[in-house]
Design an enzyme around this catalytic site. Structure first.
Site, PDB file in Angstrom:
ATOM      1  N   ARG A   7       0.668  -1.257  -0.076  1.00 46.98           N
ATOM      2  CA  ARG A   7      -0.184  -0.051   0.120  1.00 46.98           C
ATOM      3  C   ARG A   7       0.828   1.278  -0.082  1.00 46.98           C
ATOM      4  O   ARG A   7       2.095   1.317   0.658  1.00 46.98           O
ATOM      5  CB  ARG A   7      -0.925  -0.021   1.336  1.00 46.98           C
ATOM      6  N   THR A 282      -7.889   0.588 -10.307  1.00 49.76           N
ATOM      7  CA  THR A 282      -7.560  -0.877  -9.488  1.00 49.76           C
ATOM      8  C   THR A 282      -7.535  -1.778 -10.651  1.00 49.76           C
ATOM      9  O   THR A 282      -8.469  -1.924 -11.368  1.00 49.76           O
ATOM     10  CB  THR A 282      -8.688  -0.785  -8.756  1.00 49.76           C
ATOM     11  N   THR A 300      -3.590  -0.974  -7.282  1.00 50.03           N
ATOM     12  CA  THR A 300      -4.500   0.331  -7.684  1.00 50.03           C
ATOM     13  C   THR A 300      -3.736   1.718  -7.536  1.00 50.03           C
ATOM     14  O   THR A 300      -2.940   1.763  -6.743  1.00 50.03           O
ATOM     15  CB  THR A 300      -5.952   0.304  -6.822  1.00 50.03           C
ATOM     16  N   ASP A 324      -7.956   8.308  -0.184  1.00 52.85           N
ATOM     17  CA  ASP A 324      -8.321   7.205   0.874  1.00 52.85           C
ATOM     18  C   ASP A 324      -8.300   7.179   2.431  1.00 52.85           C
ATOM     19  O   ASP A 324      -8.856   6.648   3.067  1.00 52.85           O
ATOM     20  CB  ASP A 324      -7.701   5.808   0.468  1.00 52.85           C
ATOM     21  N   SER A 353      -7.801   1.047   3.183  1.00 55.95           N
ATOM     22  CA  SER A 353      -8.138   0.465   1.913  1.00 55.95           C
ATOM     23  C   SER A 353      -9.295  -0.537   1.796  1.00 55.95           C
ATOM     24  O   SER A 353      -9.696  -0.866   3.173  1.00 55.95           O
ATOM     25  CB  SER A 353      -6.987  -0.417   1.137  1.00 55.95           C
ATOM     26  N   SER A 354      -9.849  -0.752   0.919  1.00 56.40           N
ATOM     27  CA  SER A 354     -11.081  -1.557   0.824  1.00 56.40           C
ATOM     28  C   SER A 354     -10.688  -3.116   0.173  1.00 56.40           C
ATOM     29  O   SER A 354     -11.551  -3.750  -0.046  1.00 56.40           O
ATOM     30  CB  SER A 354     -12.371  -1.155   0.228  1.00 56.40           C
TER      31      SER A 354
END
Ligand code: DON
Length: 471
Positions: A7, A282, A300, A324, A353-354
């Site tokens: 990330r 993404t 992403t 985000d 994040s999701s």
């Protein structure tokens, strides 16, 4: 099993109020477009680390196909042509140096996209590994690009960036072991919580997208996303109450105030009390190799084409992942998600994040590999795809193609794709107080399912240009 967190991170010079005006109101689009929207990139270090631990081909061999595609070009699809054409003006606004994406103003299906700068950057990564990106020429080009806008990523940020191996989140649903992404993604915890919340209800008996099935799923989603907003953030900065959030009794109890008679208003749902709490474009792909090893990868830039900024001379886009973070408590981000302290901006922190790259096991053996893009809808799309196979008996292809719906606590509405939920069921739900809103198709779920005889079946989402390939 292993989880690799590559990330992005907030730069060292990031500040909690970096996207606010003098009155303390968030400035529209500042976390979304331009150099200041970019987090410190993590992808290259992630790929290097994945290769170090699990790679079989040489690093040089691995990079070559990407270099060839960038150097010689590849014919773009119809969707890609319309995206590049539609984004042309925006790209011109945010880029001062010429690059492949702005090389023409209209694109057609089959046009060759040739990216010489990107090919050169990839060659540096091929020769020097992470140093080909995080130091030397590429790092110089990134920092120069920052100066063209009001970006803040420095050489030190790049040098300091390291991806991290973490322990995956896992939990049971029926006979299956669900393995998914731990924080700083909310995906794995949310997905397992959703399964725990709904397991006692007979969805299979009620049927796919029947009113009761939808009610139970939506009410679970509402509660789980309320917890996401309050309790989830980068575990290196915020103590995530992971144990409690993955406790089955906790999630089952969260459903206690749900009634089949009426929708629970989101205003009546708060994040769960944490016991002993301290005083927060993404792509997804799934692979199974010939030995049965599985990889589920979500990666992403955040929004389509990220911050819209191409690093001058280096040929790649910068992300807009800073959006985000919860830019200000209670202010929705581009996906309408809200958050508080857990996901506030701090230097070097990773934004929540999701992403929900997931693997399911049955009796200790690989059963399914699945994931999708789609911002806040990622979690509920993965949730539905798994239910489609496990409870509604669909094939992998049927499961990824089936129409979907989504609830994320706030806004208090059920989004549904045009073909999702029959007219009758919608009427029943409206009478019970659900606010239903049609939206365009979303997500591009891809999955691989292991057949009982050990062969594989794939599912490629018809919403995108997705493809299945096998041997
Ligand atoms: O990490 C996240 O949750 C978002 N940055 C994902 C963005 C995304 O899926 C956009 N694609 N449609």
């Amino acid at each position: 099993t292993d989880a690799l967190d590559f990330r992005e991170k907030a730069p060292l010079n990031a500040k909690e109020d970096m996207y606010w005006d003098k009155e303390g109101n968030p400035i529209t689009d500042l976390s979304l477009y331009g150099q200041l929207a970019a987090g410190v990139p993590g992808t290259v270090d992630g790929m290097v680390k994945a290769h170090e631990k699990y790679g079989k081909l040489s690093w040089k061999e691995l990079l070559q196909p990407a270099i060839d595609l960038a150097e010689k070009g590849f014919p773009i699809t119809k969707q890609q042509a319309s995206e590049l054409t539609n984004k042309h003006e925006d790209f011109e606004k945010y880029n001062k140096v010429a690059n492949a994406l702005i090389s023409r103003s209209t694109w057609s299906q089959g046009d060759l996209l040739i990216q010489k700068d990107l090919a050169n950057t990839l060659k540096l990564v091929q020769q020097k590994g992470r140093n080909g990106f995080y130091s030397g020429k590429t790092a110089d080009l990134i920092v120069n690009e920052m100066k063209r806008g009001n970006g803040i990523i420095t050489k030190k940020d790049l040098k300091n960036y390291h991806s991290v191996w973490r322990k995956p989140v896992s939990g049971a649903y029926k006979d299956y072991n669900v393995i998914s992404m731990p924080p700083p993604s909310s995906g794995g915890i949310a997905l397992v919580s959703l399964f725990q919340s709904i397991e006692k209800y007979p969805l299979k008996k009620w049927g796919f997208q029947s009113d009761s099935t939808i009610q139970v799923m939506v009410e679970a989603e509402r509660r789980v996303y309320a917890d996401r907003a309050e309790h989830l953030g980068d575990p290196d900065f915020f103590k995530v109450p992971q144990k409690q959030l993955l406790d089955k009794t906790y999630n089952v109890n969260r459903m206690n105030n749900f009634s089949f008679d009426r929708a629970t208003p989101s205003s009546a749902v708060k994040a769960g009390e944490i016991i002993g709490k301290e005083s927060m474009e993404t792509t997804h792909y799934v692979i199974v190799d010939k030995d049965g090893n599985a990889a589920s990868v979500t990666t992403t830039l955040n929004g389509s084409y990220g911050s819209l900024v191409v690093v001058g001379g280096a040929g790649f886009l910068l992300n807009n992942e800073m959006d985000d973070f919860s830019v200000k408590p209670g202010t929705p981000n581009m996906y309408g998600l809200v958050g508080g302290k857990a996901n506030a901006i701090q230097p070097q922190k990773r934004m929540l994040s999701s992403m929900t790259p997931s693997i399911l096991e049955k009796d200790g053996k690989l059963f399914m590999v699945v994931g999708t893009p789609g911002g806040s809808t990622i979690i509920t799309s993965v949730f539905q795809t798994i239910l489609n196979v496990v409870d509604f008996g669909m094939t992998m292809q049927e499961a990824v193609a089936a129409s979907r719906f989504h609830h994320q606590w706030l806004p208090d509405q059920v989004d549904y794709e045009p073909k999702a939920i029959s007219e009758n069921v919608r009427e029943t739900l409206r009478k019970k107080g659900y606010n239903l809103k049609e939206r365009n198709a979303y997500g591009r779920v891809d999955g691989i399912l292991v057949n009982p005889n050990g062969t594989y079946q794939g599912g490629a989402d018809p919403r995108g240009d997705d493809k299945i390939e096998g041997y």
